[in-house]
Write an enzyme that holds these catalytic residues in place. Structure first.
Site, PDB file in Angstrom:
ATOM      1  N   LYS A 176       0.857  -1.214   0.011  1.00  0.00           N
ATOM      2  CA  LYS A 176       0.044  -0.082   0.099  1.00  0.00           C
ATOM      3  C   LYS A 176       0.967   1.180  -0.106  1.00  0.00           C
ATOM      4  CE  LYS A 176      -4.569   0.607   2.104  1.00  0.00           C
ATOM      5  NZ  LYS A 176      -5.292   0.703   3.534  1.00  0.00           N
TER       6      LYS A 176
HETATM    7  O1  G3P Z   1      -7.782   1.705   5.274  1.00  0.00           O
HETATM    8  C1  G3P Z   1      -8.042   2.754   4.446  1.00  0.00           C
HETATM    9  C2  G3P Z   1      -9.380   3.418   4.834  1.00  0.00           C
HETATM   10  O2  G3P Z   1     -10.377   2.391   4.853  1.00  0.00           O
HETATM   11  C3  G3P Z   1      -9.393   3.981   6.132  1.00  0.00           C
HETATM   12  O3  G3P Z   1     -10.628   4.462   6.688  1.00  0.00           O
HETATM   13  O4  G3P Z   1     -12.219   5.180   8.330  1.00  0.00           O
HETATM   14  O5  G3P Z   1      -9.699   5.753   8.666  1.00  0.00           O
HETATM   15  O6  G3P Z   1     -11.034   6.886   6.816  1.00  0.00           O
HETATM   16  P1  G3P Z   1     -11.024   5.732   7.620  1.00  0.00           P
END
Ligand code: G3P
Length: 218
Positions: free
Chosen positions: A83
């Site tokens: 990633k």
């Molecule tokens: O892992 C990437 C993404 O899903 C993060 O989500 O809720 O931290 O914006 P969030």
């Protein structure tokens, strides 16, 4: 649309993997900071639990370090997807790793143009964030729809992996618009499954079955 789980919590992954619905997983430094244990061991265990692509995020600011860390992560397990952020450096590292046959998931993507650049750099996945737009009162699903539409028209090989999913509506709308993958927090999986009428119906069926057995034994 394939379902990935967005967590590094092994107990949560094990529980929902038991439902038979998972095709992969994603993690990020924030999610990893919430669990204890050796990072590489956690990635290995997640790969075993989901037996599909598992995103492991590089934390570095320069291309050479991103590339070397990406190679190291990819060597942990064939199912690891590296990633990288959708930044200038992330693009440079993505194109280098993709040329070596290492799959990359470009994350922190917020616009169609960023996603187009990610696809052009050879990313296997691009992760448009939905929830973080909603957090600032913008239309996260609308931005995702632009990306899905652009990728369908351009026939990119890169898969659109809807991320920053916060509600079952995000999952449903991502599926309706044709996203390839949605990565979903454990809490949202439970919200997707639960319905009060299903629970009430199960209770009623069990009561009626028990009543019939009682009559038979009387
Ligand atoms: O892992 C990437 C993404 O899903 C993060 O989500 O809720 O931290 O914006 P969030």
């Amino acid at each position: 649309m394939k379902l990935f789980i967005d967590t590094a919590n092994l107990a949560d992954i094990e529980e929902i993997a038991g439902w038979g619905v998972l095709s992969g997983a994603t993690t990020n430094p924030t999610l990893l900071a919430q669990v204890e244990g050796d990072e590489d061991d956690i990635y290995r265990r997640i790969c075993e639990l989901v037996d599909g692509p598992v995103s492991a995020e590089v934390v570095a600011d320069d291309v050479p370090t991103m590339v070397s860390e990406g190679r190291r992560l990819a060597a942990i397990d064939p199912r690891i997807v590296v990633k990288l952020p959708t930044s200038r450096e992330g693009l440079g590292a993505t194109s280098a790793l993709a040329r070596e046959g290492i799959r990359v998931n470009m994350t922190l993507c917020f616009t169609a143009n960023q996603a187009i650049l990610a696809a052009s750099a050879g990313a296997a996945y691009v992760s448009p964030f939905i929830g973080r737009y909603d957090d600032i009162n913008e239309d996260g699903l609308g931005h995702l729809a632009e990306i899905v539409e652009a990728f369908a028209a351009s026939a990119f090989d890169t898969q659109v992996l809807a991320a920053s999913v916060r509600t079952p509506v995000h999952v449903m709308e991502a599926a309706r618009m044709g996203a390839d993958v949605a990565t979903i927090p454990p809490k949202v999986f439970h919200q997707m499954l639960h319905h009060p009428l299903t629970a009430a119906g199960i209770d009623q069926f069990n009561r009626d079955h028990a009543a019939r057995l009682a009559r038979k034994d009387a």
